[in-house]
Design a protein around this motif. Structure first.
Motif, PDB file in Angstrom:
ATOM      1  N   LEU A 172       0.870  -1.171   0.000  1.00 48.94           N
ATOM      2  CA  LEU A 172       0.000   0.000   0.000  1.00 48.94           C
ATOM      3  C   LEU A 172       0.912   1.228   0.000  1.00 48.94           C
ATOM      4  O   LEU A 172       1.610   1.504   0.974  1.00 48.94           O
ATOM      5  CB  LEU A 172      -0.906  -0.036   1.236  1.00 48.94           C
ATOM      6  N   ASP A 173       0.909   1.941  -1.139  1.00 51.64           N
ATOM      7  CA  ASP A 173       1.851   3.030  -1.394  1.00 51.64           C
ATOM      8  C   ASP A 173       1.288   4.348  -0.858  1.00 51.64           C
ATOM      9  O   ASP A 173       0.075   4.503  -0.744  1.00 51.64           O
ATOM     10  CB  ASP A 173       2.057   3.135  -2.916  1.00 51.64           C
ATOM     11  N   ASP A 174       2.175   5.278  -0.526  1.00 52.17           N
ATOM     12  CA  ASP A 174       1.781   6.621  -0.088  1.00 52.17           C
ATOM     13  C   ASP A 174       0.825   6.564   1.107  1.00 52.17           C
ATOM     14  O   ASP A 174      -0.125   7.345   1.202  1.00 52.17           O
ATOM     15  CB  ASP A 174       1.122   7.408  -1.234  1.00 52.17           C
ATOM     16  N   PHE A 175       1.091   5.636   2.009  1.00 46.87           N
ATOM     17  CA  PHE A 175       0.194   5.421   3.145  1.00 46.87           C
ATOM     18  C   PHE A 175       0.079   6.693   3.995  1.00 46.87           C
ATOM     19  O   PHE A 175       1.075   7.345   4.309  1.00 46.87           O
ATOM     20  CB  PHE A 175       0.713   4.274   4.020  1.00 46.87           C
ATOM     21  N   ALA A 202       9.742   3.327   4.966  1.00 48.56           N
ATOM     22  CA  ALA A 202       9.679   4.787   5.054  1.00 48.56           C
ATOM     23  C   ALA A 202      10.165   5.357   3.727  1.00 48.56           C
ATOM     24  O   ALA A 202      11.264   5.057   3.279  1.00 48.56           O
ATOM     25  CB  ALA A 202      10.535   5.283   6.206  1.00 48.56           C
ATOM     26  N   GLU A 203       9.327   6.163   3.084  1.00 43.80           N
ATOM     27  CA  GLU A 203       9.661   6.756   1.786  1.00 43.80           C
ATOM     28  C   GLU A 203      10.337   8.106   1.969  1.00 43.80           C
ATOM     29  O   GLU A 203      10.128   8.788   2.974  1.00 43.80           O
ATOM     30  CB  GLU A 203       8.389   7.012   0.979  1.00 43.80           C
ATOM     31  N   GLY A 204      11.116   8.501   0.995  1.00 47.52           N
ATOM     32  CA  GLY A 204      11.640   9.869   0.936  1.00 47.52           C
ATOM     33  C   GLY A 204      12.704  10.198   1.960  1.00 47.52           C
ATOM     34  O   GLY A 204      12.802  11.330   2.421  1.00 47.52           O
TER      35      GLY A 204
HETATM   36 MG    MG Z   1       5.234   6.005  -2.820  1.00 45.98          MG
END
Ligand code: MG
Ligand code: C2E
Ligand code: MG
Ligand code: MG
Length: 283
Positions: free
Chosen positions: A175-178, A232-234
């Motif tokens: 599940l992306d951009d949670f 953890a993105e970014g």
């Molecule tokens: Mg993303």
């Protein structure tokens, strides 16, 4: 006087809208030939184990290098591809090409591919993905499909069927951009997600601090209980890496480790790792 100014504004607005529409039409027309003209490539960004610093996966990110316009960002052409249905062809091509690259990686390195919600609803979509895997010779268990939370709106039987059919084959889902969309917990409860990717707005930018740290910690705790991976993105700085690692995230992704790179450089990152050079786990 005010009326004249208003009219002027309306004209300007219409002009901008027309220009936008024209640009979308142009993108649509050119996107149709872009694959054949070899203007698209797939880049790969490492997803790193925050305990060991080892690369656990690469996310495939499509790039369009237009001969005259230069690089066109995915945010500009993916929506056009979705509106026109081109995303079906494009998506299958991306999966096939990315899978062909991933077969050269070590067995335990996962390939993550972004999936548009439009793809989920196309008839035969699951079969298209399995065909791409077979064609490349990549086992289904090495693929993880990323679905953006705020687009994952069609909560219906077709979505469940699509995901179940692939999950049975061993394909995993993230599940992306949670944290940016709606009903996230409902989706986690109902669908076979194995991974949560915490949106980068919780990691950097104006809305970070004590509260966002606590949210990441809560999500990581939930993930541990449900035996899910939390990415953890970014991550752009060593401090951010340390914060999310301490909060309990298992994996991390971001410019601190590496940007998305062409296939041959992704392979180089894996080779460097085998020779003992970890990606920058701590600063
Ligand atoms: Mg993303
Ligand atoms: P996403 O799936 O959330 O992908 C992560 C985006 O964040 C990528 O942007 C990546 O380059 C960028 N990113 C990674 N680390 C950092 C960082 O440390 N700082 C910052 N500021 N950004 C970082 P990109 O490649 O421009 O893609 C944007 C979005 O376009 C993706 O978001 C995804 O939703 C979509 N997209 C990209 N490639 C594909 C594709 O092959 N298929 C589909 N359906 N969508 C795609
Ligand atoms: Mg993604
Ligand atoms: Mg994103």
């Amino acid at each position: 006087y005010a009326k004249a100014a208003g009219q002027h504004q309306v004209c300007f607005f219409n002009h901008a809208m027309t220009r936008n529409l024209v640009r979308r039409k142009e993108i649509e027309a050119e996107l149709r030939g872009a694959i054949q003209r070899d203007e698209l490539s797939i880049y790969f960004q490492p997803i790193v184990d925050l305990k060991t610093g080892r690369i656990r996966a690469f996310e495939a990110l499509v790039r369009w290098f237009h001969p005259e316009r230069g690089e066109i960002p995915p945010q500009d052409f993916i929506p056009v591809a979705e509106d026109t249905g081109l995303i079906i062809t494009l998506g299958n091509w991306i999966t096939r090409m990315a899978a062909r690259t991933a077969v050269n990686w070590p067995e335990d390195v996962t390939l993550a591919v972004n999936l548009s919600p439009v793809q989920i609803h196309a008839p035969g979509a699951a079969l298209g993905i399995l065909a791409a895997l077979r064609d490349a010779g990549l086992p289904a268990r090495r693929l993880e499909l990323e679905v953006t939370e705020n687009l994952f709106v069609a909560d219906n039987a077709a979505t469940a069927q699509f995901m179940d059919m692939l999950a049975v084959e061993g394909v995993r889902f993230a599940l992306d951009d949670f944290g940016t969309g709606y009903s996230s917990l409902h989706y986690i409860n109902k669908y076979p997600f194995r991974t949560i990717k915490v949106d980068r707005s919780f990691v950097s930018g104006p809305n970070t601090g004590r509260k966002s740290d606590a949210i990441i910690r809560a999500v990581a705790e939930m993930g541990a209980t449900l035996e899910m991976e939390i990415v953890a993105e970014g991550l752009e700085t060593a401090e951010q890496v340390e914060t999310v690692r301490r909060a309990g995230c298992t994996l991390g992704q971001g410019y601190h480790f590496s940007r998305a790179v062409p296939a041959h450089l992704a392979l180089r990152l894996l080779q460097d790792e085998r020779e003992g050079a970890n990606l920058r786990l701590v600063g």
